[in-house]
Design an enzyme around this catalytic site. Sequence first.
Site, short mmCIF file in Angstrom:
data_model
loop_
_atom_site.label_atom_id
_atom_site.label_comp_id
_atom_site.label_asym_id
_atom_site.label_seq_id
_atom_site.Cartn_x
_atom_site.Cartn_y
_atom_site.Cartn_z
N LYS A 1 -51.86 -27.54 66.77
CA LYS A 1 -52.04 -26.48 65.78
C LYS A 1 -51.31 -26.79 64.47
O LYS A 1 -51.85 -26.56 63.39
CB LYS A 1 -51.50 -25.13 66.32
CG LYS A 1 -52.21 -24.62 67.55
CD LYS A 1 -51.79 -23.19 67.89
CE LYS A 1 -50.32 -23.03 68.20
NZ LYS A 1 -49.86 -23.75 69.42
N ARG B 1 -48.89 -14.24 69.23
CA ARG B 1 -48.66 -14.89 70.51
C ARG B 1 -48.69 -13.89 71.66
O ARG B 1 -48.54 -14.28 72.81
CB ARG B 1 -47.29 -15.56 70.48
CG ARG B 1 -47.33 -17.08 70.40
CD ARG B 1 -45.90 -17.55 70.43
NE ARG B 1 -45.72 -18.92 70.76
CZ ARG B 1 -45.56 -19.90 69.87
NH1 ARG B 1 -45.67 -19.65 68.59
NH2 ARG B 1 -45.31 -21.12 70.28
N ARG C 1 -43.46 -36.17 71.85
CA ARG C 1 -43.30 -35.78 70.45
C ARG C 1 -41.89 -36.11 69.92
O ARG C 1 -40.91 -35.85 70.59
CB ARG C 1 -43.53 -34.27 70.39
CG ARG C 1 -43.98 -33.74 69.09
CD ARG C 1 -44.80 -32.51 69.27
NE ARG C 1 -44.01 -31.33 69.62
CZ ARG C 1 -44.44 -30.09 69.47
NH1 ARG C 1 -45.64 -29.88 68.99
NH2 ARG C 1 -43.70 -29.09 69.84
N ARG D 1 -37.30 -32.38 69.69
CA ARG D 1 -36.94 -30.96 69.60
C ARG D 1 -36.36 -30.52 70.94
O ARG D 1 -36.89 -30.91 71.99
CB ARG D 1 -38.20 -30.13 69.32
CG ARG D 1 -38.42 -29.81 67.86
CD ARG D 1 -39.80 -29.24 67.63
NE ARG D 1 -40.12 -28.04 68.41
CZ ARG D 1 -41.25 -27.35 68.25
NH1 ARG D 1 -42.14 -27.71 67.36
NH2 ARG D 1 -41.49 -26.28 68.99
N ARG E 1 -42.60 -23.23 78.48
CA ARG E 1 -43.40 -22.81 77.32
C ARG E 1 -44.88 -22.70 77.70
O ARG E 1 -45.58 -21.80 77.24
CB ARG E 1 -43.22 -23.79 76.16
CG ARG E 1 -41.86 -23.64 75.51
CD ARG E 1 -41.55 -24.80 74.60
NE ARG E 1 -42.41 -24.86 73.44
CZ ARG E 1 -42.66 -25.96 72.76
NH1 ARG E 1 -42.14 -27.11 73.12
NH2 ARG E 1 -43.44 -25.91 71.71
P1 AMP Z 1 -43.88 -23.26 67.89
O1 AMP Z 1 -43.33 -24.16 66.85
O2 AMP Z 1 -45.08 -22.49 67.43
O3 AMP Z 1 -44.10 -23.95 69.20
O4 AMP Z 1 -42.75 -22.14 68.16
C1 AMP Z 1 -41.45 -22.50 68.63
C2 AMP Z 1 -40.77 -21.29 69.23
O5 AMP Z 1 -40.60 -20.26 68.24
C3 AMP Z 1 -41.52 -20.60 70.36
O6 AMP Z 1 -41.32 -21.24 71.61
C4 AMP Z 1 -40.91 -19.20 70.32
O7 AMP Z 1 -39.61 -19.19 70.89
C5 AMP Z 1 -40.75 -18.97 68.82
N1 AMP Z 1 -41.96 -18.32 68.23
C6 AMP Z 1 -42.78 -18.84 67.28
N2 AMP Z 1 -43.76 -17.99 66.97
C7 AMP Z 1 -43.58 -16.89 67.75
C8 AMP Z 1 -44.27 -15.65 67.91
N3 AMP Z 1 -45.39 -15.37 67.21
N4 AMP Z 1 -43.78 -14.77 68.81
C9 AMP Z 1 -42.67 -15.03 69.52
N5 AMP Z 1 -41.97 -16.16 69.43
C10 AMP Z 1 -42.41 -17.10 68.54
#
Ligand code: AMP
Length: 218
Positions: free
Chosen positions: A13, A88, A127, A161, A172
């Site tokens: 994404k 989400r 990654r 990360r 996740r």
């Molecule tokens: P991502 O980079 O999109 O994988 O997001 C990394 C982390 O940020 C996720 O595992 C969540 O802990 C938090 N996060 C990002 N976007 C959201 C969201 N819309 N709702 C809740 N937690 C989020």
Amino acid sequence: MRVVLLGPPGVGKGTQGRRLAGERGWLLISTGEILRDAAARRTQLGLEAQRQMDRGLLVSDDLMIDLVRERTSEADASWGFVLDGFPRTVPQAEALDGMLAKRSQKLDAVLYLKLNEDELVRRLSGRRECPVCKRAYNIYTSPSRDGVHCNDHPDVELIRRLDDEPETVKRRIKVYQEQTAPLVDYYRRGRMLHEVDGAGRPEAVYDALRAALNGAEH
Ligand code: AMP
């Protein structure tokens, strides 16, 4: 246009969203990126989010909804935006519909990137990123020149990360299946969902994504 990129962690994404937003002149709103940046700067938001993020759990709906309400109402979002990582949960999706309706706006398309779980785990565990410029690499699919350092910063070692550690990756994906996957039906019911195959090289995925978006525009 206002577009949501939906799909499991590791499907691409971020990569696809950055390219799409850049080509169309839309604002990219990556909630994960915003939270990681806030955590690095140790702001109140960042400190609140950090614990959840490191454990692979979601940050609270209230916090995320406020954040997106603010960011989407700023001037640079008026031409259009791509949401990467939001919504989400179903309450987040309902709140997004509500905040847009209040502004007499609506979503134009939800692009759903799909990929099987084995490949997701492989991509996430491979990654790496440069801690200086944030350039993304993957030890399996797109390694840096020497596999260890950033191409643009030869003295800087690439890092993983914290939430890409194997145990956290599994959590996740589970959290995605339980809390985010129901959005597929939510948007399918609203006739907004466009499915895109996330397997294959980034260029091929991008072509499929663009074709789906063209379908939504006409
Ligand atoms: P991502 O980079 O999109 O994988 O997001 C990394 C982390 O940020 C996720 O595992 C969540 O802990 C938090 N996060 C990002 N976007 C959201 C969201 N819309 N709702 C809740 N937690 C989020």
